[in-house]
Write a protein that holds these residues in place. Structure first.
Motif, PDB file in Angstrom:
ATOM      1  N   SER A  38      14.427   2.847   0.392  1.00  0.00           N
ATOM      2  CA  SER A  38      15.054   1.579   0.025  1.00  0.00           C
ATOM      3  C   SER A  38      16.001   1.088   1.111  1.00  0.00           C
ATOM      4  O   SER A  38      16.114  -0.118   1.352  1.00  0.00           O
ATOM      5  CB  SER A  38      15.812   1.730  -1.302  1.00  0.00           C
ATOM      6  N   ASP A  42      15.362  -2.392   2.776  1.00  0.00           N
ATOM      7  CA  ASP A  42      16.369  -3.433   2.616  1.00  0.00           C
ATOM      8  C   ASP A  42      16.867  -3.967   3.952  1.00  0.00           C
ATOM      9  O   ASP A  42      17.266  -5.126   4.043  1.00  0.00           O
ATOM     10  CB  ASP A  42      17.552  -2.912   1.783  1.00  0.00           C
ATOM     11  N   TYR A 103       5.455  -1.480  -1.693  1.00  0.00           N
ATOM     12  CA  TYR A 103       6.118  -1.463  -0.390  1.00  0.00           C
ATOM     13  C   TYR A 103       5.162  -1.914   0.714  1.00  0.00           C
ATOM     14  O   TYR A 103       5.544  -2.648   1.631  1.00  0.00           O
ATOM     15  CB  TYR A 103       6.643  -0.060  -0.080  1.00  0.00           C
ATOM     16  N   LYS A 132       7.666  -6.414  -4.294  1.00  0.00           N
ATOM     17  CA  LYS A 132       8.916  -5.955  -4.907  1.00  0.00           C
ATOM     18  C   LYS A 132       8.732  -5.724  -6.404  1.00  0.00           C
ATOM     19  O   LYS A 132       9.226  -4.750  -6.968  1.00  0.00           O
ATOM     20  CB  LYS A 132      10.028  -6.966  -4.657  1.00  0.00           C
ATOM     21  N   THR A 136       9.415  -1.916  -8.135  1.00  0.00           N
ATOM     22  CA  THR A 136      10.747  -1.720  -8.715  1.00  0.00           C
ATOM     23  C   THR A 136      10.747  -0.771  -9.903  1.00  0.00           C
ATOM     24  O   THR A 136      11.502   0.207  -9.940  1.00  0.00           O
ATOM     25  CB  THR A 136      11.338  -3.082  -9.119  1.00  0.00           C
ATOM     26  N   ARG A 139       9.695   2.912  -9.050  1.00  0.00           N
ATOM     27  CA  ARG A 139      10.772   3.557  -8.295  1.00  0.00           C
ATOM     28  C   ARG A 139      11.926   3.944  -9.205  1.00  0.00           C
ATOM     29  O   ARG A 139      12.428   5.083  -9.163  1.00  0.00           O
ATOM     30  CB  ARG A 139      11.260   2.608  -7.203  1.00  0.00           C
ATOM     31  N   HIS A 159      21.398   5.982  -5.333  1.00  0.00           N
ATOM     32  CA  HIS A 159      20.284   5.195  -4.793  1.00  0.00           C
ATOM     33  C   HIS A 159      20.731   3.793  -4.393  1.00  0.00           C
ATOM     34  O   HIS A 159      20.389   3.298  -3.311  1.00  0.00           O
ATOM     35  CB  HIS A 159      19.150   5.104  -5.822  1.00  0.00           C
ATOM     36  N   ASP A 163      20.551   1.974  -0.855  1.00  0.00           N
ATOM     37  CA  ASP A 163      19.855   0.698  -0.790  1.00  0.00           C
ATOM     38  C   ASP A 163      20.753  -0.378  -0.191  1.00  0.00           C
ATOM     39  O   ASP A 163      20.325  -1.179   0.652  1.00  0.00           O
ATOM     40  CB  ASP A 163      19.413   0.311  -2.211  1.00  0.00           C
TER      41      ASP A 163
END
Length: 441
Positions: A38, A42, A103, A132, A136, A139, A159, A163
């Motif tokens: 992440s 990001d 991803y 995404k 999401t 994950r 996390h 991120d």
């Protein structure tokens, strides 16, 4: 009813060795690996997000209404696909596979950003949001399955902190590239694609596959392994003593449970009055007159505060209950709206608004999926997270469209005032709906 029940015993003293062992066991390798993925992803996405509002409005001449439609499209596509991603991950019993597809799709669409056309940009953003949406819920399900109930907030906090480190580095990298690269925005988009590909590679190499819980989760007591949806309520698909079903009927049947239904309704109500980040940064820039060259740095304020507070706020939510923390985050957002509306344009104004914006994310972004994870069975974990996330994202899609239209018709001040009034009303309703019977918190 609680936003999420607290599972850890309160007030029980622990010895120093127990505290050390608890700290070591608090975060599993799965959470750390997903946090690394992440972080890298990001960096890629926030490089684009940091420059996109200015690029569209100033570079391509898009109106506030047009930008609101495009921004809403991103949230809407992500919302619709999120439910598919969550259900598919539970159905095939391989959360890593579905997350990896998400991803990968986001990385593959980056070259479309190099086409200087609103249609191509809209397609690229829609594909990115599709990726995404797919990743999401799987994950977050992997994260929740890697931690016992009493440490869910901490796991999500770690996390989200990792991120947000990526969200902090992304705008900085975009700012540096804009300053030194001849290609300007094109250079930002090209580097973003390379970084996104690196994130996919890390996922494939270092994140464990399947949906088996990590040792922390596997070590729970039998009573805590899969929390019941509520007193007197039966988890969908468990009747008759047969094997549990994972289908759309069972997924949507989760809304029959009282606590998840309350979470869903409150997430939707509050999402309807949450102005998107892009609009908030545009408002800060217009209100304070920040130079356009410094615009990509505005997300850094939000990201820095989020990074510092994600873990401590997650731990606080585990201790005091997630309802109070969740509502406090929206109170911080409401205060940010009020400052933009009525505070004098002093040099400290943008800093105050960005700090409150970061507090909002620290108190809500990881707390909500942790709350959902506490009230749905493990086999439907991704589906439950996706249901609430989809409702929230669709609500924010509607908010982006409505806010863009209100800005075009009335101006930015009246549009923000309407959003602030709506947020205050929705927060009051959410606070009443989530209040546990017989418990003042």
């Amino acid at each position: 009813m609680y936003l999420a029940d607290r599972s850890a015993p309160q007030g029980a003293p622990r010895s120093a060795p127990d505290r050390v062992r608890g700290t070591v066991r608090a975060v599993s390798p799965t959470v750390l690996a997903l946090g690394t993925v992440s972080l890298i992803t990001d960096v890629s996405s926030e490089m684009v997000t940091a420059v996109l509002p200015l690029y569209l409005v100033m570079g391509l001449g898009l109106s506030p209404l047009g930008f609101g439609m495009l921004d809403g499209l991103q949230n809407g596509v992500s919302a619709l696909v999120q439910l598919t991603g969550g259900h598919l991950a539970d159905r095939v019993r391989n959360h890593k596979l579905v997350a990896g597809i998400g991803y990968g799709l986001s990385a593959l669409c980056r070259p479309l950003l190099l086409v200087h056309d609103v249609g191509a940009l809209g397609t690229a953003l829609a594909l990115d949001r599709t990726g995404k949406g797919l990743r999401t819920a799987p994950r977050d399900a992997l994260i929740s399955l890697s931690a016992p109930p009493e440490r869910q907030g901490r796991a999500f906090g770690v996390h989200r902190a990792m991120d947000t480190t990526g969200a902090l580095l992304g705008p900085m990298l975009a700012f540096l590239i804009l300053g030194v690269a001849a290609g300007g925005y094109d250079a930002v988009f090209a580097v973003s694609g390379c970084v996104a590909a690196l994130g996919v590679l890390v996922l494939l190499l270092f994140v464990p596959g399947g949906r088996k819980a990590a040792p922390e989760a596997a070590g729970r007591t039998p009573g805590a392994r899969e929390q019941a949806p509520g007193a007197g309520e039966q988890a969908p698909g468990e009747a008759g003593g047969g094997p549990p079903r994972v289908d759309l009927r069972a997924a949507f049947g989760l809304l029959r449970t009282r606590r998840l239904r309350a979470l869903f309704v409150c997430a939707v109500l509050l999402g309807l009055t949450t102005v998107s980040d892009a609009f908030l940064y545009l408002l800060v820039q217009r209100r304070t007159g920040i130079d356009e060259q410094l615009f990509p740095l505005l997300p850094l304020g939000t990201a820095a505060v989020f990074l510092l507070l994600a873990l401590p706020v997650g731990r606080l939510a585990d201790r005091v209950g997630r309802r109070a923390v969740f509502l406090a985050g929206h109170a911080g957002l409401l205060l940010a709206y009020a400052l933009l509306l009525w505070a004098p344009a002093v040099p400290a104004l943008p800093y105050l608004v960005l700090v409150l914006h970061g507090v909002f994310y620290a108190a809500t972004d990881g707390v909500l999926p942790a709350a959902v994870a506490a009230v749905v069975p493990e086999r439907l974990r991704a589906s439950g997270i996706a249901l609430v996330g989809t409702g929230q994202a669709l609500a924010r899609f509607c908010c982006s469209l409505a806010f863009g239209a209100a800005w075009a018709a009335w101006g930015d001040g009246p549009a923000l005032a309407a959003a602030a009034a709506g947020l205050a009303c929705c927060a009051a309703v959410a606070g009443a709906a989530l209040r546990p019977t017989g418990d003042p918190r």
